[in-house]
Design an enzyme around this catalytic site. Structure first.
Site, PDB file in Angstrom:
ATOM      1  CG  ASP A  89      73.081  60.403  82.218  1.00 21.65           C
ATOM      2  OD1 ASP A  89      72.382  59.507  81.731  1.00 21.65           O
ATOM      3  OD2 ASP A  89      73.423  61.423  81.579  1.00 21.65           O
TER       4      ASP A  89
ATOM      5  CG  ASP B 178      74.119  58.514  76.145  1.00 23.27           C
ATOM      6  OD1 ASP B 178      75.003  57.667  76.345  1.00 23.27           O
ATOM      7  OD2 ASP B 178      73.104  58.300  75.454  1.00 23.27           O
TER       8      ASP B 178
ATOM      9  CG  ASP C 212      73.743  65.368  80.389  1.00 28.13           C
ATOM     10  OD1 ASP C 212      73.174  65.902  79.413  1.00 28.13           O
ATOM     11  OD2 ASP C 212      73.618  64.157  80.652  1.00 28.13           O
TER      12      ASP C 212
END
Length: 268
Positions: free
Chosen positions: A19, A21, A192
């Protein structure tokens, strides 16, 4: 007549899916470009305030699926009519100034470790391709999965051809695996956010990075290892000759950490 030995089967290729961001970079990739977009006449002051609010909500980890969908609709309406070439030019001109200082050193080290182990590195992001692809190229990633906005006559229509979010990320990962022959059971994924649970569940080795509370709970249930990234740095810090030895040591440590974590999980 000597019997021929059967040819040894080659191991299937593997990949590491990251991922973007808050996993690879310590900010929102789209919001980072709000100022240059405004300077280029693409964003009004009101639109900038909405973008800033969405950024704060996202960075605080307070955006659930409903709020994220609302932000998606807002951003979709926001870009309607934007000139694609102008957006690409702005991203290209401001990329290093806006993104470089926010790249996690730990993420760069992990990517290099995966490359050293022969794996492809794939950036998977809900942000648009025009933003994600240049960032991925600067990071040395092999492939990109990102949101594709609908384009007509060189401008965004406001429609979305593919939204790389939630379950769609897992779908894209499986499609890449089919296309390139990736063995997902031996592949890796990092994120996250709880919204990326489908992607994390699509591979054999899943790691959560600075996870939100919901993802931390899920990680405990699934036995996924938790990583903490704390060192945002400029990408060029990894490219200077003076850093060569230090980076080599860091990469070895990162590779060792991956192997250790996988072995620990298998021994449970």
């Amino acid at each position: 007549m000597t019997a021929q030995r059967p040819a040894a089967s080659r191991p299937r290729p593997t990949a590491a899916f990251f991922d973007l961001d808050k996993t690879v970079i310590a900010t929102s990739s789209v919001s980072a470009f709000s100022r240059p977009f405004a300077a280029g006449g693409l964003l009004s002051r009101r639109a900038m305030l909405r973008s800033a609010y969405a950024h704060v909500l996202y960075m605080a980890g307070g955006a659930d699926a409903e709020q994220t969908e609302r932000m998606r609709r807002t951003l979709s309406a926001l870009v309607e009519g934007w000139d694609v070439a102008q957006v690409s030019e702005i991203v290209s001109e401001t990329l290093h100034d806006l993104i470089d200082p926010y790249v996690y050193a730990e993420a760069v080290e992990l990517m290099a470790a995966h490359h050293a182990a022969g794996r492809d590195v794939v950036i998977v992001s809900a942000s648009g391709t025009e933003v994600v692809e240049p960032i991925a190229a600067a990071l040395g990633a092999d492939r990109v999965v990102a949101t594709r906005m609908e384009i007509a006559d060189g401008r965004y229509t406001g429609g979305i051809d593919f939204y790389a979010y939630g379950e769609n990320k897992a779908v894209a990962v499986r499609e890449l695996a089919e296309k390139h022959g990736y063995d997902l059971a031996e592949s890796y994924a990092y994120s996250d956010s709880i919204t990326d649970a489908p992607m994390l569940g699509a591979v054999g080795h899943s790691f959560v990075v600075n996870p939100d509370r919901a993802l931390r709970r899920l990680a405990a249930e699934e036995g996924w290892d938790v990583l903490t990234f704390t060192r945002p740095v400029a990408i060029e810090a990894f490219l200077t000759p003076r850093r060569g030895i230090a980076v080599g040591v860091a990469l070895a440590a990162a590779a060792g950490a991956i192997v250790w974590a996988v072995q620990r999980r298998r021994s449970r």
